[in-house]
Design a protein around this motif. Structure first.
Motif, PDB file in Angstrom:
ATOM      1  N   ASP A   1       0.811  -1.222   0.000  1.00  0.00           N
ATOM      2  CA  ASP A   1       0.000   0.000   0.000  1.00  0.00           C
ATOM      3  C   ASP A   1       0.839   1.264   0.000  1.00  0.00           C
ATOM      4  O   ASP A   1       0.493   2.251  -0.654  1.00  0.00           O
ATOM      5  N   ASP A   2       1.951   1.268   0.753  1.00  0.00           N
ATOM      6  CA  ASP A   2       2.766   2.470   0.801  1.00  0.00           C
ATOM      7  C   ASP A   2       3.422   2.756  -0.550  1.00  0.00           C
ATOM      8  O   ASP A   2       3.589   3.923  -0.951  1.00  0.00           O
ATOM      9  N   VAL A   3       3.750   1.698  -1.268  1.00  0.00           N
ATOM     10  CA  VAL A   3       4.329   1.868  -2.607  1.00  0.00           C
ATOM     11  C   VAL A   3       3.260   2.376  -3.573  1.00  0.00           C
ATOM     12  O   VAL A   3       3.521   3.239  -4.417  1.00  0.00           O
ATOM     13  N   LYS A   4       2.042   1.864  -3.415  1.00  0.00           N
ATOM     14  CA  LYS A   4       0.944   2.355  -4.253  1.00  0.00           C
ATOM     15  C   LYS A   4       0.712   3.844  -4.036  1.00  0.00           C
ATOM     16  O   LYS A   4       0.419   4.579  -4.986  1.00  0.00           O
ATOM     17  N   GLU A   5       0.855   4.290  -2.804  1.00  0.00           N
ATOM     18  CA  GLU A   5       0.678   5.724  -2.529  1.00  0.00           C
ATOM     19  C   GLU A   5       1.734   6.551  -3.262  1.00  0.00           C
ATOM     20  O   GLU A   5       1.455   7.654  -3.741  1.00  0.00           O
ATOM     21  N   THR A   6       2.941   6.018  -3.343  1.00  0.00           N
ATOM     22  CA  THR A   6       4.000   6.706  -4.091  1.00  0.00           C
ATOM     23  C   THR A   6       3.627   6.814  -5.559  1.00  0.00           C
ATOM     24  O   THR A   6       3.766   7.875  -6.182  1.00  0.00           O
ATOM     25  N   PHE A   7       3.139   5.699  -6.114  1.00  0.00           N
ATOM     26  CA  PHE A   7       2.727   5.712  -7.514  1.00  0.00           C
ATOM     27  C   PHE A   7       1.552   6.668  -7.737  1.00  0.00           C
ATOM     28  O   PHE A   7       1.478   7.346  -8.766  1.00  0.00           O
ATOM     29  N   LYS A   8       0.648   6.738  -6.773  1.00  0.00           N
ATOM     30  CA  LYS A   8      -0.477   7.670  -6.894  1.00  0.00           C
ATOM     31  C   LYS A   8       0.019   9.118  -6.949  1.00  0.00           C
ATOM     32  O   LYS A   8      -0.556   9.959  -7.642  1.00  0.00           O
ATOM     33  N   GLY A   9       1.094   9.381  -6.228  1.00  0.00           N
ATOM     34  CA  GLY A   9       1.671  10.724  -6.257  1.00  0.00           C
ATOM     35  C   GLY A   9       2.193  11.081  -7.637  1.00  0.00           C
ATOM     36  O   GLY A   9       1.958  12.192  -8.131  1.00  0.00           O
ATOM     37  N   PHE A  10       2.897  10.128  -8.266  1.00  0.00           N
ATOM     38  CA  PHE A  10       3.391  10.358  -9.623  1.00  0.00           C
ATOM     39  C   PHE A  10       2.223  10.549 -10.591  1.00  0.00           C
ATOM     40  O   PHE A  10       2.228  11.444 -11.437  1.00  0.00           O
ATOM     41  N   LEU A  11       1.203   9.698 -10.454  1.00  0.00           N
ATOM     42  CA  LEU A  11       0.041   9.769 -11.335  1.00  0.00           C
ATOM     43  C   LEU A  11      -0.693  11.102 -11.158  1.00  0.00           C
ATOM     44  O   LEU A  11      -1.155  11.702 -12.131  1.00  0.00           O
ATOM     45  N   SER A  12      -0.770  11.573  -9.924  1.00  0.00           N
ATOM     46  CA  SER A  12      -1.450  12.843  -9.646  1.00  0.00           C
ATOM     47  C   SER A  12      -0.809  13.998 -10.402  1.00  0.00           C
ATOM     48  O   SER A  12      -1.506  14.899 -10.901  1.00  0.00           O
TER      49      SER A  12
ATOM     50  N   ASN B   1     -12.423  13.657  -8.446  1.00  0.00           N
ATOM     51  CA  ASN B   1     -13.045  14.943  -8.124  1.00  0.00           C
ATOM     52  C   ASN B   1     -12.014  16.038  -7.879  1.00  0.00           C
ATOM     53  O   ASN B   1     -12.344  17.226  -7.917  1.00  0.00           O
ATOM     54  N   LYS B   2     -10.760  15.638  -7.666  1.00  0.00           N
ATOM     55  CA  LYS B   2      -9.684  16.617  -7.528  1.00  0.00           C
ATOM     56  C   LYS B   2      -9.407  17.325  -8.851  1.00  0.00           C
ATOM     57  O   LYS B   2      -8.762  18.373  -8.873  1.00  0.00           O
ATOM     58  N   TRP B   3      -9.883  16.725  -9.953  1.00  0.00           N
ATOM     59  CA  TRP B   3      -9.591  17.246 -11.291  1.00  0.00           C
ATOM     60  C   TRP B   3     -10.909  17.470 -12.033  1.00  0.00           C
ATOM     61  O   TRP B   3     -11.320  16.658 -12.878  1.00  0.00           O
ATOM     62  N   PRO B   4     -11.604  18.579 -11.740  1.00  0.00           N
ATOM     63  CA  PRO B   4     -12.942  18.808 -12.305  1.00  0.00           C
ATOM     64  C   PRO B   4     -12.979  18.858 -13.825  1.00  0.00           C
ATOM     65  O   PRO B   4     -13.985  18.472 -14.429  1.00  0.00           O
ATOM     66  N   ALA B   5     -11.924  19.321 -14.456  1.00  0.00           N
ATOM     67  CA  ALA B   5     -11.929  19.370 -15.926  1.00  0.00           C
ATOM     68  C   ALA B   5     -11.899  17.961 -16.516  1.00  0.00           C
ATOM     69  O   ALA B   5     -12.487  17.710 -17.578  1.00  0.00           O
ATOM     70  N   ILE B   6     -11.227  17.040 -15.827  1.00  0.00           N
ATOM     71  CA  ILE B   6     -11.216  15.645 -16.282  1.00  0.00           C
ATOM     72  C   ILE B   6     -12.595  15.017 -16.085  1.00  0.00           C
ATOM     73  O   ILE B   6     -13.088  14.288 -16.950  1.00  0.00           O
ATOM     74  N   VAL B   7     -13.226  15.319 -14.964  1.00  0.00           N
ATOM     75  CA  VAL B   7     -14.578  14.807 -14.710  1.00  0.00           C
ATOM     76  C   VAL B   7     -15.535  15.298 -15.792  1.00  0.00           C
ATOM     77  O   VAL B   7     -16.326  14.519 -16.356  1.00  0.00           O
ATOM     78  N   ALA B   8     -15.469  16.580 -16.127  1.00  0.00           N
ATOM     79  CA  ALA B   8     -16.336  17.148 -17.169  1.00  0.00           C
ATOM     80  C   ALA B   8     -16.034  16.524 -18.533  1.00  0.00           C
ATOM     81  O   ALA B   8     -16.952  16.250 -19.317  1.00  0.00           O
ATOM     82  N   PHE B   9     -14.755  16.309 -18.811  1.00  0.00           N
ATOM     83  CA  PHE B   9     -14.336  15.650 -20.053  1.00  0.00           C
ATOM     84  C   PHE B   9     -14.944  14.251 -20.145  1.00  0.00           C
ATOM     85  O   PHE B   9     -15.488  13.852 -21.184  1.00  0.00           O
ATOM     86  N   ARG B  10     -14.859  13.503 -19.061  1.00  0.00           N
ATOM     87  CA  ARG B  10     -15.394  12.145 -19.068  1.00  0.00           C
ATOM     88  C   ARG B  10     -16.908  12.156 -19.318  1.00  0.00           C
ATOM     89  O   ARG B  10     -17.433  11.283 -20.025  1.00  0.00           O
ATOM     90  N   GLU B  11     -17.591  13.126 -18.756  1.00  0.00           N
ATOM     91  CA  GLU B  11     -19.042  13.219 -18.972  1.00  0.00           C
ATOM     92  C   GLU B  11     -19.350  13.504 -20.439  1.00  0.00           C
ATOM     93  O   GLU B  11     -20.304  12.946 -20.995  1.00  0.00           O
ATOM     94  N   ARG B  12     -18.534  14.352 -21.081  1.00  0.00           N
ATOM     95  CA  ARG B  12     -18.735  14.649 -22.504  1.00  0.00           C
ATOM     96  C   ARG B  12     -18.518  13.405 -23.359  1.00  0.00           C
ATOM     97  O   ARG B  12     -19.324  13.074 -24.224  1.00  0.00           O
TER      98      ARG B  12
ATOM     99  N   ARG C   1       0.662  13.826 -13.274  1.00  0.00           N
ATOM    100  CA  ARG C   1       0.264  13.700 -14.676  1.00  0.00           C
ATOM    101  C   ARG C   1      -1.189  14.159 -14.861  1.00  0.00           C
ATOM    102  O   ARG C   1      -1.517  14.834 -15.839  1.00  0.00           O
ATOM    103  N   LEU C   2      -2.045  13.807 -13.905  1.00  0.00           N
ATOM    104  CA  LEU C   2      -3.443  14.210 -13.988  1.00  0.00           C
ATOM    105  C   LEU C   2      -3.597  15.713 -13.776  1.00  0.00           C
ATOM    106  O   LEU C   2      -4.486  16.336 -14.359  1.00  0.00           O
ATOM    107  N   ASP C   3      -2.722  16.287 -12.966  1.00  0.00           N
ATOM    108  CA  ASP C   3      -2.706  17.746 -12.819  1.00  0.00           C
ATOM    109  C   ASP C   3      -2.490  18.397 -14.181  1.00  0.00           C
ATOM    110  O   ASP C   3      -3.163  19.376 -14.545  1.00  0.00           O
ATOM    111  N   TYR C   4      -1.533  17.877 -14.924  1.00  0.00           N
ATOM    112  CA  TYR C   4      -1.207  18.422 -16.239  1.00  0.00           C
ATOM    113  C   TYR C   4      -2.398  18.289 -17.191  1.00  0.00           C
ATOM    114  O   TYR C   4      -2.788  19.254 -17.867  1.00  0.00           O
ATOM    115  N   VAL C   5      -2.985  17.091 -17.242  1.00  0.00           N
ATOM    116  CA  VAL C   5      -4.127  16.857 -18.133  1.00  0.00           C
ATOM    117  C   VAL C   5      -5.295  17.757 -17.749  1.00  0.00           C
ATOM    118  O   VAL C   5      -5.952  18.357 -18.615  1.00  0.00           O
TER     119      VAL C   5
END
Length: 202
Positions: A119-130, A173-184, A132-136
């Motif tokens: 789980d602690d390693v997954k949290e690290t990976f989530k940080g890296f992914l976050s 939900n941290k990335w509202p533009a991605i949520v809106a994109f997915r709805e479109r 990338r999602l910030d950028y998108v």
């Protein structure tokens, strides 16, 4: 053509693409643990790599790797304008997005599915992914789709990969533009048809 898929896996992206392109195709589900197809065939004989998607273009010719399959399908149905014209500046932007989704988003989620990853390693990976999602999210806050020219198959790939968030404990939900994109994107008939065919609606 024949698509080998697993419901909700990355093979959903070419499944959407086939429907967007209006290409006649069949599809067969794969048990990725057993490496068996729905008809009992050894999937490794279809794709020795053992994962989906695998697109049988014609007997004896199988194409793999989402980013490549998406380009092939876009070019096969060029009249549908699912990717910019080959050689254009927009085409290279399209390729940039396809590869970004493949290497940064798709592969960013991959460790989160593995039960052997602590789980602690997954949290690290989530940080890296976050990051990338910030950028998108920043890019999608400026326009409806990844490219200013409009919807492309890169958007279908992003839709599929960000759809894994709920299963992996990532709160979109941290990335509202991605949520809106997915709805479109979810409103597109081809997307709804692919989700329904894979039993993913509701």
């Amino acid at each position: 053509m024949k698509l080998y898929y697993s419901p909700g896996a990355c093979s959903l992206a070419p499944h959407i693409a086939l429907r967007e392109a209006g290409i006649d195709f069949s599809w067969e589900k794969v048990d990725l643990k057993e490496k068996k197809t729905e008809t009992g065939a050894n999937f490794r004989e279809v794709n020795p790599k053992g994962y989906v998607p695998a697109l049988e273009v014609k007997p004896g010719q199988v194409m793999t790797e989402v980013a490549v399959v998406m380009q092939y399908l876009a070019d096969t149905a060029a009249d549908k304008k699912l990717a910019p014209a080959a050689g254009s500046a927009d085409r290279y932007e399209f390729l940039m997005w396809l590869n970004f989704v493949a290497t940064e988003i798709h592969k960013g989620f991959s460790p989160l599915f593995k039960p052997t990853v602590p789980d602690d390693v997954k949290e690290t990976f989530k940080g890296f992914l976050s990051l990338r999602l910030d950028y998108v999210n920043g890019e999608l806050s400026k326009r409806d789709y990844l490219m200013a020219s409009g919807y492309s198959l890169a958007d279908a790939y992003l839709f599929v990969t960000t759809g894994w968030a709920a299963k992996t404990g990532v709160d979109l939900n941290k990335w509202p533009a991605i949520v809106a994109f997915r709805e479109r994107v979810a409103q597109r008939p081809a997307v709804q048809a692919a989700l329904s065919a894979e039993g993913l609606n509701g």
